[in-house]
Scaffold this active site. Structure first.
Site, PDB file in Angstrom:
ATOM      1  N   GLY A  48      76.558  21.764  76.763  1.00  0.00           N
ATOM      2  CA  GLY A  48      77.590  20.780  76.423  1.00  0.00           C
ATOM      3  C   GLY A  48      78.370  20.287  77.640  1.00  0.00           C
ATOM      4  O   GLY A  48      78.779  21.079  78.484  1.00  0.00           O
ATOM      5  N   ASN A  71      77.989  35.086  71.618  1.00  0.00           N
ATOM      6  CA  ASN A  71      78.564  34.472  72.821  1.00  0.00           C
ATOM      7  C   ASN A  71      79.875  33.813  72.461  1.00  0.00           C
ATOM      8  O   ASN A  71      80.052  33.295  71.359  1.00  0.00           O
ATOM      9  CB  ASN A  71      77.599  33.456  73.450  1.00  0.00           C
ATOM     10  CG  ASN A  71      77.849  32.048  72.939  1.00  0.00           C
ATOM     11  OD1 ASN A  71      78.757  31.358  73.403  1.00  0.00           O
ATOM     12  ND2 ASN A  71      77.072  31.641  71.948  1.00  0.00           N
ATOM     13  N   SER A  72      80.799  33.875  73.435  1.00  0.00           N
ATOM     14  CA  SER A  72      82.048  33.118  73.272  1.00  0.00           C
ATOM     15  C   SER A  72      82.319  32.394  74.591  1.00  0.00           C
ATOM     16  O   SER A  72      83.407  32.481  75.154  1.00  0.00           O
ATOM     17  CB  SER A  72      83.212  34.045  72.908  1.00  0.00           C
ATOM     18  OG  SER A  72      83.432  34.953  73.967  1.00  0.00           O
ATOM     19  N   GLY A  74      82.683  29.268  75.347  1.00  0.00           N
ATOM     20  CA  GLY A  74      83.777  28.295  75.289  1.00  0.00           C
ATOM     21  C   GLY A  74      83.453  27.005  76.029  1.00  0.00           C
ATOM     22  O   GLY A  74      84.339  26.354  76.591  1.00  0.00           O
ATOM     23  N   CYS A 131      80.598  23.972  67.830  1.00  0.00           N
ATOM     24  CA  CYS A 131      80.828  25.166  68.653  1.00  0.00           C
ATOM     25  C   CYS A 131      81.932  26.013  68.024  1.00  0.00           C
ATOM     26  O   CYS A 131      83.042  25.510  67.801  1.00  0.00           O
ATOM     27  CB  CYS A 131      81.223  24.775  70.076  1.00  0.00           C
ATOM     28  SG  CYS A 131      81.648  26.220  71.066  1.00  0.00           S
ATOM     29  N   GLY A 244      67.398  28.219  65.538  1.00  0.00           N
ATOM     30  CA  GLY A 244      68.083  29.411  65.056  1.00  0.00           C
ATOM     31  C   GLY A 244      67.080  30.546  65.042  1.00  0.00           C
ATOM     32  O   GLY A 244      66.323  30.709  64.085  1.00  0.00           O
ATOM     33  N   GLY A 266      66.349  28.823  71.781  1.00  0.00           N
ATOM     34  CA  GLY A 266      67.628  29.148  72.413  1.00  0.00           C
ATOM     35  C   GLY A 266      67.660  30.535  73.006  1.00  0.00           C
ATOM     36  O   GLY A 266      67.231  30.766  74.139  1.00  0.00           O
TER      37      GLY A 266
HETATM   38  C1  SIN Z   1      79.785  27.899  73.913  1.00  0.00           C
HETATM   39  O1  SIN Z   1      79.760  27.396  75.040  1.00  0.00           O
HETATM   40  O2  SIN Z   1      80.788  28.489  73.505  1.00  0.00           O
HETATM   41  C2  SIN Z   1      78.579  27.812  73.014  1.00  0.00           C
HETATM   42  C3  SIN Z   1      78.177  26.419  72.729  1.00  0.00           C
HETATM   43  C4  SIN Z   1      78.099  26.097  71.276  1.00  0.00           C
HETATM   44  O3  SIN Z   1      78.164  26.979  70.420  1.00  0.00           O
HETATM   45  O4  SIN Z   1      77.974  24.909  70.924  1.00  0.00           O
END
Ligand code: SIN
Length: 304
Positions: A48, A71-72, A74, A131, A244, A266
């Site tokens: 992103g 994952n976090s 962000g 997200c 997924g 992923g």
């Molecule tokens: C993240 O960067 O937190 C994960 C990206 C997402 O879940 O879209």
């Protein structure tokens, strides 16, 4: 050896094969170039990108779990200016399609990124309203059909490339959300983003992730993802990119039989940087084994 036709079309853009990377698991591909030839991928979907650089959430922000990971992150990213300067020229060296995942805290921020990309040579946009790791934007847009339609409509007004909207599974029913995105003008949908999860360190009696909760991905979520792709494919007419927990070609075939046109790999990339290539080969082998000449013959071709 007999050849099979693996080409797919997403909103007028032709991909050599249906296999892409899932946003956030592949950066812009630089780390993977030494393991695989990016030209073999149907598309690279990049991490992103926001209108300004974001530093993401505090660490620890990754945790392993049974059958997957949390994952976090962000949405840590260098911002659109740096992305256009560094990452697009890097990716243009390869014969693959470029899909840019768009992050933002507000509708205006999403639109800024999309406008900045308007004159660049990328192929598709993927709007990230799913997200779970940010307080503003992300999943707060993606869980409300009214907001999904509004944000899609506003972004679509300024988009020069076709628009994919990436959906969250963290809703009671994904179908009204998918329909709202299509009503707002989405040319395609991608699903699913991660499931909100949590892991606790019982010895420290603390959450493992500094952000407490994070997005759960990996093979354990695949049945949920396949089910949602199937439900959405029955309800809308736009192409779907399914993801997924895809680890193998057989996993990808499940998504295609559920109705997905394309698939994204992923979490598997972290375990095996060549996973995408193995998934492409696995799909080809399946088509040959069952006598299909064209991948399109397989989409939604469920017998029961
Ligand atoms: C993240 O960067 O937190 C994960 C990206 C997402 O879940 O879209």
């Amino acid at each position: 050896m007999k050849k099979v036709n693996m080409k797919i079309n997403i909103a007028g853009v032709e991909l050599e094969n249906p296999v892409m990377t899932a946003s956030g698991t592949f950066g812009s591909g630089k780390e993977y170039g030494e393991y695989i030839d990016l030209s073999e991928l149907g598309a690279v979907v990049v991490k992103g990108v926001a209108s300004t650089p974001w530093k993401g959430n505090p660490s620890p922000r990754i945790a392993e779990t049974y059958g997957g990971m949390l994952n976090s992150v962000g949405l840590q990213n260098p911002g659109i200016k740096e992305f256009i300067k560094e990452d697009i020229p890097f990716l243009k060296q390869y014969d693959t399609k470029i899909i840019v995942n768009i992050a933002g805290r507000t509708v205006e921020e999403y639109c800024e990124v999309v406008e900045a990309l308007g004159d660049t040579d990328i192929d598709l946009l993927e709007l990230n309203i799913s997200c779970p790791n940010v307080k503003e934007g992300g999943v707060c847009f993606g869980t409300d059909p009214f907001m999904v339609e509004e944000v899609t409509k506003e972004v679509k007004k300024v988009a020069k490339q076709p628009l994919i909207v990436k959906l969250t599974p963290n809703v009671t029913d994904i179908v009204p959300i998918a329909k709202a995105a299509v009503k707002g003008g989405a040319d395609a949908l991608s699903l699913i983003n991660t499931l909100l999860g949590m892991k606790i360190d019982i010895h420290r009696r603390k959450p493992v992730l500094a952000n407490r909760m994070g997005g759960f991905s990996g093979p354990a979520i695949k049945p949920v993802a396949v089910r949602m792709v199937h439900q959405v494919a029955e309800a809308v007419d736009v192409p779907i990119i399914g993801m997924g927990g895809i680890m193998t070609g057989e996993d990808a075939i499940e998504f295609i039989l559920a109705g997905a046109t394309g698939v994204a790999v992923g979490t598997a990339n972290f375990a095996d940087p060549t996973a995408t290539i193995k998934v492409i080969e696995g799909i080809e082998n399946y088509l040959l084994e069952y006598g299909f000449e064209n991948i399109e013959e397989l989409r939604g071709n469920l017998l029961g």
